[in-house]
Design a protein around this motif. Structure first.
Motif, mmCIF file in Angstrom:
data_model
loop_
_atom_site.group_PDB
_atom_site.id
_atom_site.type_symbol
_atom_site.label_atom_id
_atom_site.label_comp_id
_atom_site.label_asym_id
_atom_site.label_seq_id
_atom_site.Cartn_x
_atom_site.Cartn_y
_atom_site.Cartn_z
ATOM 1 N N SER A 2 -49.727 34.609 -35.209
ATOM 2 C CA SER A 2 -50.852 33.695 -35.311
ATOM 3 C C SER A 2 -50.476 32.506 -36.203
ATOM 4 C CB SER A 2 -52.085 34.400 -35.885
ATOM 5 O OG SER A 2 -51.868 34.776 -37.224
ATOM 6 N N SER A 4 -52.459 29.348 -38.655
ATOM 7 C CA SER A 4 -53.734 28.994 -39.286
ATOM 8 C C SER A 4 -53.671 27.589 -39.872
ATOM 9 C CB SER A 4 -54.082 29.996 -40.394
ATOM 10 O OG SER A 4 -54.329 31.275 -39.852
ATOM 11 N N LEU A 36 -59.037 27.226 -38.990
ATOM 12 C CA LEU A 36 -58.811 27.528 -37.579
ATOM 13 C C LEU A 36 -57.609 28.455 -37.486
ATOM 14 C CD1 LEU A 36 -59.335 27.040 -34.520
ATOM 15 C CD2 LEU A 36 -57.759 25.096 -34.678
ATOM 16 N N THR A 37 -57.819 29.621 -36.881
ATOM 17 C CA THR A 37 -56.741 30.583 -36.679
ATOM 18 C C THR A 37 -56.557 30.798 -35.186
ATOM 19 O OG1 THR A 37 -57.236 31.697 -38.763
ATOM 20 C CG2 THR A 37 -55.926 32.917 -37.164
ATOM 21 N N VAL A 38 -55.317 30.695 -34.720
ATOM 22 C CA VAL A 38 -55.003 30.853 -33.293
ATOM 23 C C VAL A 38 -53.991 31.977 -33.153
ATOM 24 C CG1 VAL A 38 -54.193 29.715 -31.200
ATOM 25 C CG2 VAL A 38 -55.358 28.369 -32.982
ATOM 26 N N LEU A 46 -58.182 29.898 -22.684
ATOM 27 C CA LEU A 46 -58.406 29.843 -24.129
ATOM 28 C C LEU A 46 -59.764 30.446 -24.458
ATOM 29 C CD1 LEU A 46 -57.727 28.820 -27.025
ATOM 30 C CD2 LEU A 46 -58.832 26.652 -26.383
ATOM 31 N N TRP A 48 -62.506 30.927 -27.299
ATOM 32 C CA TRP A 48 -62.863 30.238 -28.537
ATOM 33 C C TRP A 48 -64.098 30.879 -29.161
ATOM 34 C CZ3 TRP A 48 -60.538 25.788 -30.704
ATOM 35 C CH2 TRP A 48 -61.180 25.302 -31.842
ATOM 36 N N ARG A 105 -54.498 32.108 -25.351
ATOM 37 C CA ARG A 105 -54.719 32.164 -26.794
ATOM 38 C C ARG A 105 -56.186 32.474 -27.126
ATOM 39 N NH1 ARG A 105 -49.948 30.927 -25.891
ATOM 40 N NH2 ARG A 105 -48.503 30.037 -27.438
ATOM 41 N N ALA A 107 -58.815 31.489 -30.282
ATOM 42 C CA ALA A 107 -58.989 30.600 -31.431
ATOM 43 C C ALA A 107 -60.258 30.992 -32.171
ATOM 44 C CB ALA A 107 -59.068 29.140 -30.979
ATOM 45 N N SER A 109 -62.607 29.687 -35.363
ATOM 46 C CA SER A 109 -62.902 28.628 -36.330
ATOM 47 C C SER A 109 -63.972 29.143 -37.300
ATOM 48 C CB SER A 109 -63.403 27.384 -35.595
ATOM 49 O OG SER A 109 -63.528 26.286 -36.460
ATOM 50 N N TRP A 132 -52.953 21.711 -35.008
ATOM 51 C CA TRP A 132 -52.519 22.681 -34.002
ATOM 52 C C TRP A 132 -51.809 21.979 -32.842
ATOM 53 C CZ3 TRP A 132 -56.383 25.258 -30.122
ATOM 54 C CH2 TRP A 132 -55.706 26.199 -29.327
#
Length: 304
Positions: A2, A4, A36-38, A46, A48, A105, A107, A109, A132
């Motif tokens: 991940s 961040s 924000l962590t992905v 995606l 979210w 992914r 995400a 937030s 990102w």
């Protein structure tokens, strides 16, 4: 695996509205921000999720890979999903290689302040997205929402800064603004939403017509940034409020709501809404609690 990102919120101490026309403003990054962590997901597209400051989900969506195609049309509507999709597409336009970082992914937030506080839920999101995506955050901001960009400068700053837009280029310079009287400064949330568009319209009609207006705002900004005496600081803020009152054709917030306050109450950002700065002596929190306001933050708890 991940990744961040984190960005700071913002407050504008001087130069509100005038910064749109090139005046220099004094901007203050806040201790509160947004992360924000992905990470790798388990489905295409995606996923979210956005959490508020209490960890509650306030927005959730899934974007199919096809929605990011160039020929998939423009996002319609002003809902959160359309706005976020527009930002993601703009990031892809600026950096097409971002596409490989989106698909498959998740995400997440997370806001660190109440959304209604007006500390920059949008600007911190844009700053994190830009990090990102490897994109220019000012381009994302201006293409999505417009504005001066001072909030983007705050998002990446380590402390107070002066900000101006010179020949359509953002210029942010750190300043050693650390007033010795900061224990007598408080940020008070008014819980009143102000229509920024109406105020900007009023400013455009009146502000630019005042001879020397932008130059004087810049002079006040620079004087405030180096100010070491609270009486001088208060006098500068009072003059700034008077200048903006003329430009906006609005009554200063202190005259409206706090005429008996011993010191200065200054609007921040959108006049009449969100936070004000109170600079005075005595028990400032007690004064505002007696007015029915209970979100009162000391300077050192709010500002980096």
């Amino acid at each position: 695996m991940s990744v961040s990102f984190r960005s700071h919120g913002k407050l504008l101490l001087t130069g509100e509205y005038a910064v749109l026309d090139g005046a220099e403003a004094l901007a203050l990054p806040t201790r509160f921000g947004q992360t924000l962590t992905v990470e790798e997901g388990d489905t295409p597209g995606l996923a979210w999720k956005s959490l508020d400051h209490e960890g509650r989900v306030w927005f959730e969506a899934h974007f199919e890979d096809s929605e990011f195609d160039k020929n998939s049309g423009h996002p319609s509507g002003k809902d959160t999903r359309s706005i976020l999709l527009g930002l993601l597409r703009e990031a892809l336009r600026v950096n097409p290689e971002f596409r490989s970082k989106i698909s498959g992914r998740r995400a997440l937030s997370r806001l660190e302040f109440p959304r209604e506080w007006g500390l920059g839920s949008s600007s911190t999101l844009i700053s994190n997205l830009a990090q990102w995506a490897g994109a220019d955050p000012y381009v994302l901001l201006w293409n999505a929402f417009g504005g001066s960009g001072y909030d983007i400068a705050c998002a990446r700053a380590d402390g107070p800064l002066t900000y101006r837009v010179q020949n359509q280029v953002p210029v942010a310079e750190p300043v050693l603004f650390d007033p010795p009287f900061k224990d007598h400064l408080y940020f008070v949330y008014l819980n009143r939403k102000q229509n920024s568009r109406e105020a900007i319209s009023a400013y455009k009609k009146n502000g630019a017509k005042q001879e020397g207006f932008l130059q004087r705002v810049t002079e006040i900004t620079r004087a405030v940034a180096r100010c070491s005496a609270q009486d001088e600081f208060n006098a500068l803020l009072k003059e700034h409020e008077s200048l903006l009152a003329g430009a906006l054709q609005m009554q200063p917030v202190q005259e409206q709501l706090f005429p008996d306050f011993k010191g200065v109450v200054k609007s921040l950002g959108a006049w009449g809404g969100d936070f004000v700065l109170a600079s005075g002596k005595g028990d400032i929190p007690a004064y505002f609690r007696n007015k029915g306001l209970d979100t009162i933050l000391p300077y050192r708890d709010m500002i980096l």
